[in-house]
Write a protein that holds these residues in place. Structure first.
Motif, PDB file in Angstrom:
ATOM      1  N   PRO A  88      54.738  44.623 -33.523  1.00 43.79           N
ATOM      2  CA  PRO A  88      55.492  46.045 -32.984  1.00 43.79           C
ATOM      3  C   PRO A  88      55.305  46.160 -31.450  1.00 43.79           C
ATOM      4  O   PRO A  88      56.393  46.425 -30.932  1.00 43.79           O
ATOM      5  N   PHE A  89      54.137  45.652 -30.864  1.00 42.27           N
ATOM      6  CA  PHE A  89      54.081  45.822 -29.376  1.00 42.27           C
ATOM      7  C   PHE A  89      54.952  45.071 -28.790  1.00 42.27           C
ATOM      8  O   PHE A  89      55.668  45.437 -27.884  1.00 42.27           O
ATOM      9  N   VAL A  90      54.766  43.616 -29.099  1.00 38.78           N
ATOM     10  CA  VAL A  90      55.657  42.914 -28.496  1.00 38.78           C
ATOM     11  C   VAL A  90      57.200  43.102 -28.545  1.00 38.78           C
ATOM     12  O   VAL A  90      57.879  42.598 -27.726  1.00 38.78           O
ATOM     13  N   ARG A  91      57.502  43.272 -29.834  1.00 36.05           N
ATOM     14  CA  ARG A  91      58.711  43.385 -30.226  1.00 36.05           C
ATOM     15  C   ARG A  91      59.578  44.621 -29.409  1.00 36.05           C
ATOM     16  O   ARG A  91      60.519  44.664 -28.861  1.00 36.05           O
ATOM     17  N   ASP A  92      58.547  45.926 -29.214  1.00 32.49           N
ATOM     18  CA  ASP A  92      58.994  46.782 -28.238  1.00 32.49           C
ATOM     19  C   ASP A  92      59.715  46.453 -26.852  1.00 32.49           C
ATOM     20  O   ASP A  92      60.448  46.816 -26.263  1.00 32.49           O
ATOM     21  N   ILE A  93      58.568  45.610 -26.287  1.00 30.86           N
ATOM     22  CA  ILE A  93      58.925  45.062 -24.952  1.00 30.86           C
ATOM     23  C   ILE A  93      59.975  44.229 -24.720  1.00 30.86           C
ATOM     24  O   ILE A  93      60.871  44.319 -24.036  1.00 30.86           O
ATOM     25  N   VAL A  94      60.153  43.287 -25.810  1.00 30.31           N
ATOM     26  CA  VAL A  94      61.625  42.478 -25.881  1.00 30.31           C
ATOM     27  C   VAL A  94      62.782  43.354 -25.767  1.00 30.31           C
ATOM     28  O   VAL A  94      63.633  42.970 -25.403  1.00 30.31           O
ATOM     29  N   THR A  95      62.427  44.475 -26.763  1.00 28.34           N
ATOM     30  CA  THR A  95      63.637  45.179 -27.034  1.00 28.34           C
ATOM     31  C   THR A  95      64.147  45.923 -25.622  1.00 28.34           C
ATOM     32  O   THR A  95      65.182  45.911 -25.251  1.00 28.34           O
ATOM     33  N   GLN A  96      63.268  46.505 -24.849  1.00 24.46           N
ATOM     34  CA  GLN A  96      63.700  46.903 -23.670  1.00 24.46           C
ATOM     35  C   GLN A  96      64.141  45.681 -22.691  1.00 24.46           C
ATOM     36  O   GLN A  96      65.055  46.010 -21.936  1.00 24.46           O
ATOM     37  N   PHE A  97      63.634  44.535 -22.702  1.00 24.63           N
ATOM     38  CA  PHE A  97      64.091  43.607 -21.826  1.00 24.63           C
ATOM     39  C   PHE A  97      65.501  43.247 -22.428  1.00 24.63           C
ATOM     40  O   PHE A  97      66.351  43.063 -21.304  1.00 24.63           O
ATOM     41  N   GLY A  98      65.605  43.326 -23.485  1.00 24.88           N
ATOM     42  CA  GLY A  98      67.054  42.827 -23.972  1.00 24.88           C
ATOM     43  C   GLY A  98      68.075  44.139 -23.562  1.00 24.88           C
ATOM     44  O   GLY A  98      69.171  43.798 -23.076  1.00 24.88           O
ATOM     45  N   TYR A  99      67.898  45.488 -23.618  1.00 22.68           N
ATOM     46  CA  TYR A  99      68.629  46.421 -23.144  1.00 22.68           C
ATOM     47  C   TYR A  99      68.895  46.303 -21.605  1.00 22.68           C
ATOM     48  O   TYR A  99      69.784  46.491 -21.190  1.00 22.68           O
ATOM     49  N   GLN A 100      67.912  45.891 -20.946  1.00 24.78           N
ATOM     50  CA  GLN A 100      67.805  45.759 -19.405  1.00 24.78           C
ATOM     51  C   GLN A 100      68.829  44.737 -19.150  1.00 24.78           C
ATOM     52  O   GLN A 100      69.719  44.833 -18.227  1.00 24.78           O
ATOM     53  N   GLU A 101      68.839  43.597 -19.922  1.00 21.38           N
ATOM     54  CA  GLU A 101      69.902  42.657 -19.373  1.00 21.38           C
ATOM     55  C   GLU A 101      71.068  42.911 -19.853  1.00 21.38           C
ATOM     56  O   GLU A 101      72.286  42.530 -19.030  1.00 21.38           O
ATOM     57  N   VAL A 102      71.392  43.724 -20.831  1.00 23.79           N
ATOM     58  CA  VAL A 102      72.935  44.295 -21.156  1.00 23.79           C
ATOM     59  C   VAL A 102      73.287  45.240 -19.732  1.00 23.79           C
ATOM     60  O   VAL A 102      74.469  45.036 -19.292  1.00 23.79           O
ATOM     61  N   GLY A 103      72.283  45.820 -19.273  1.00 23.88           N
ATOM     62  CA  GLY A 103      72.507  46.629 -18.072  1.00 23.88           C
ATOM     63  C   GLY A 103      72.925  45.871 -16.960  1.00 23.88           C
ATOM     64  O   GLY A 103      73.789  46.097 -16.026  1.00 23.88           O
ATOM     65  N   HIS A 104      72.257  44.878 -16.632  1.00 27.11           N
ATOM     66  CA  HIS A 104      72.277  43.630 -15.538  1.00 27.11           C
ATOM     67  C   HIS A 104      73.670  43.134 -15.820  1.00 27.11           C
ATOM     68  O   HIS A 104      74.365  43.063 -14.784  1.00 27.11           O
ATOM     69  N   LEU A 105      74.183  42.993 -17.072  1.00 20.06           N
ATOM     70  CA  LEU A 105      75.642  42.361 -17.092  1.00 20.06           C
ATOM     71  C   LEU A 105      76.505  43.490 -16.629  1.00 20.06           C
ATOM     72  O   LEU A 105      77.520  42.994 -16.103  1.00 20.06           O
ATOM     73  N   ARG A 106      76.478  44.497 -17.024  1.00 19.78           N
ATOM     74  CA  ARG A 106      77.302  45.528 -16.903  1.00 19.78           C
ATOM     75  C   ARG A 106      77.511  45.722 -15.274  1.00 19.78           C
ATOM     76  O   ARG A 106      78.576  45.787 -14.679  1.00 19.78           O
ATOM     77  N   ALA A 107      76.345  45.839 -14.737  1.00 18.84           N
ATOM     78  CA  ALA A 107      76.372  46.083 -12.989  1.00 18.84           C
ATOM     79  C   ALA A 107      76.965  44.848 -12.401  1.00 18.84           C
ATOM     80  O   ALA A 107      77.662  45.269 -11.526  1.00 18.84           O
ATOM     81  N   ILE A 108      76.765  43.677 -12.878  1.00 19.97           N
ATOM     82  CA  ILE A 108      77.396  42.588 -11.981  1.00 19.97           C
ATOM     83  C   ILE A 108      78.876  42.626 -12.190  1.00 19.97           C
ATOM     84  O   ILE A 108      79.522  42.581 -11.447  1.00 19.97           O
ATOM     85  N   LYS A 109      79.251  42.840 -13.630  1.00 18.97           N
ATOM     86  CA  LYS A 109      80.751  43.039 -13.779  1.00 18.97           C
ATOM     87  C   LYS A 109      81.607  44.154 -13.219  1.00 18.97           C
ATOM     88  O   LYS A 109      82.712  44.302 -13.134  1.00 18.97           O
ATOM     89  N   GLN A 110      80.783  45.119 -12.836  1.00 19.94           N
ATOM     90  CA  GLN A 110      81.389  46.243 -12.320  1.00 19.94           C
ATOM     91  C   GLN A 110      81.836  45.705 -10.615  1.00 19.94           C
ATOM     92  O   GLN A 110      82.649  46.399  -9.887  1.00 19.94           O
ATOM     93  N   ARG A 111      81.337  44.772 -10.230  1.00 19.97           N
ATOM     94  CA  ARG A 111      81.603  44.248  -8.844  1.00 19.97           C
ATOM     95  C   ARG A 111      82.398  42.973  -8.879  1.00 19.97           C
ATOM     96  O   ARG A 111      83.159  42.917  -7.776  1.00 19.97           O
ATOM     97  N   VAL A 112      81.983  42.169  -9.681  1.00 20.73           N
ATOM     98  CA  VAL A 112      83.101  40.910  -9.664  1.00 20.73           C
ATOM     99  C   VAL A 112      83.556  40.671 -11.343  1.00 20.73           C
ATOM    100  O   VAL A 112      83.211  41.314 -12.184  1.00 20.73           O
ATOM    101  N   GLN A 113      84.528  39.938 -11.401  1.00 23.04           N
ATOM    102  CA  GLN A 113      85.561  39.575 -12.557  1.00 23.04           C
ATOM    103  C   GLN A 113      84.549  39.162 -13.642  1.00 23.04           C
ATOM    104  O   GLN A 113      84.520  39.405 -14.815  1.00 23.04           O
ATOM    105  N   GLY A 114      83.786  38.089 -13.272  1.00 26.48           N
ATOM    106  CA  GLY A 114      82.834  37.477 -14.207  1.00 26.48           C
ATOM    107  C   GLY A 114      83.550  36.374 -14.959  1.00 26.48           C
ATOM    108  O   GLY A 114      84.853  36.034 -14.738  1.00 26.48           O
ATOM    109  N   PHE A 115      83.025  36.130 -16.315  1.00 24.48           N
ATOM    110  CA  PHE A 115      83.619  34.981 -17.077  1.00 24.48           C
ATOM    111  C   PHE A 115      83.026  35.245 -18.475  1.00 24.48           C
ATOM    112  O   PHE A 115      82.018  36.095 -18.608  1.00 24.48           O
ATOM    113  N   PRO A 116      83.626  34.690 -19.391  1.00 25.92           N
ATOM    114  CA  PRO A 116      83.214  34.804 -20.824  1.00 25.92           C
ATOM    115  C   PRO A 116      81.948  34.272 -20.915  1.00 25.92           C
ATOM    116  O   PRO A 116      81.397  33.369 -20.105  1.00 25.92           O
ATOM    117  N   ARG A 117      81.072  34.602 -21.860  1.00 24.22           N
ATOM    118  CA  ARG A 117      79.704  34.046 -22.146  1.00 24.22           C
ATOM    119  C   ARG A 117      79.801  32.548 -22.466  1.00 24.22           C
ATOM    120  O   ARG A 117      80.651  31.971 -23.366  1.00 24.22           O
TER     121      ARG A 117
END
Length: 308
Positions: A88-117
């Motif tokens: 549970p402890f590591v899963r909680d940390i990894v969950t936070q990391f995962g959502y943070q990466e979603v935020g990073h993708l959103r942040a970058i795509k607000q500034r540039v067009q980007g490309f599909p995964r």
């Protein structure tokens, strides 16, 4: 008697208001960035996709196509990724990391067009190949990043650090304050993720990873040596324990946070990063985590130049 007609100041204000009302919302976004900045912001989307899928799948057993399907833009599903066997402890940390990466993708795509995964290979087989290459021998049984928490942390050791060195390398080449601010923010969180991973592993420094009879410290050292070799630009990577002369102020072997002789973060170019994540040591030869190559103008400029 006041004039029935608006004066020039009022007229200008009315025209400006009318223009704003008639302008599509998309046209009111941040000013366009220099083309070089666009390239340098789009390139890290490759690693942000990689991290997002690895962490989300590790925590939940599903990734962007469930959490934020609008961000993957119909790109191919990752190969071989699956839910990890985490406490549970590591899963909680990894969950936070995962959502943070979603935020990073959103942040970058607000500034540039980007490309599909792009197509990502996050299979146990691919990770096993990385670890075999790092150790210089075939591990038996093959390394499985999803088997348990310690293996997953060791696999995670591979990923955010490469991205953060890329952000350090990109920052001085950016022209606009908008791009510099975004990269600084991304770098801060990527660095924190790497520090968390390294700290969790540092707590188990001398623990032997079952069933290999190899310590956590040895694994991190070998992985860092491999990345330096693939990057082809000298020492820009260090394990959790180093000779004292390479530690902070040349006085300590503990190395929970990697840095140069001044304890400044190392920088990598896009070319160095491609050599590492492809696992080929050649920015023109895809493989590893990106079997069909990374995307964006910088990465695409090298595709077709190599023999593969």
């Amino acid at each position: 008697m006041p004039s029935p007609f608006p004066n020039s100041t009022h007229l200008s204000s009315l025209l400006l208001l009318l223009l704003l009302l008639l302008t599509p919302p998309s046209s009111l976004s941040a000013p366009s960035l220099p083309s070089g900045d666009v390239d340098l912001l789009e390139f890290p989307l490759n690693l942000e996709y990689l991290e997002a899928e690895f962490f989300l799948w590790g925590a939940f057993g599903y990734g962007l196509d469930v959490i934020a399907p609008n961000l993957s833009l119909g790109g191919p599903a990752p190969i071989g990724v699956r839910k990890a066997n985490l406490d549970p402890f590591v899963r909680d940390i990894v969950t936070q990391f995962g959502y943070q990466e979603v935020g990073h993708l959103r942040a970058i795509k607000q500034r540039v067009q980007g490309f599909p995964r792009p197509l990502l290979d996050l299979s146990a087989k691919n990770f096993a190949t990385v670890f075999d290459n790092a150790l210089g021998k075939a591990l038996d049984p093959p390394f499985d990043p999803y088997a348990h928490g310690l293996n997953y942390l060791l696999a995670s050791y591979i990923i955010p650090y490469v991205g953060l060195t890329g952000y350090v390398g990109a920052n001085p080449n950016l022209q606009s304050s908008v791009a510099k601010r975004l990269v600084a923010g991304l770098l801060g969180v990527e660095s924190a993720q790497d520090a968390v991973i390294r700290t969790l592993l540092y707590q188990q420094l001398d623990k032997k990873v079952h069933p290999y009879n190899i310590t956590v410290a040895e694994f991190t050292d070998k992985i860092s040596i491999l990345r330096n070799k693939l990057g082809g630009a000298g020492i820009k990577d260090e394990g959790l324990v180093v000779p004292p002369e390479l530690g902070a102020e040349g006085k300590i072997s503990g190395n929970v946070i990697a840095g140069d002789e001044y304890s400044i973060a190392y920088a990598r170019t896009p070319e160095e990063i491609l050599r590492i994540v492809y696992g080929t040591g050649n920015e023109s030869k895809p493989g590893g985590f990106f079997p069909k190559g990374a995307d964006g103008r910088i990465a695409r400029s090298y595709l077709g130049k190599g023999e593969y």
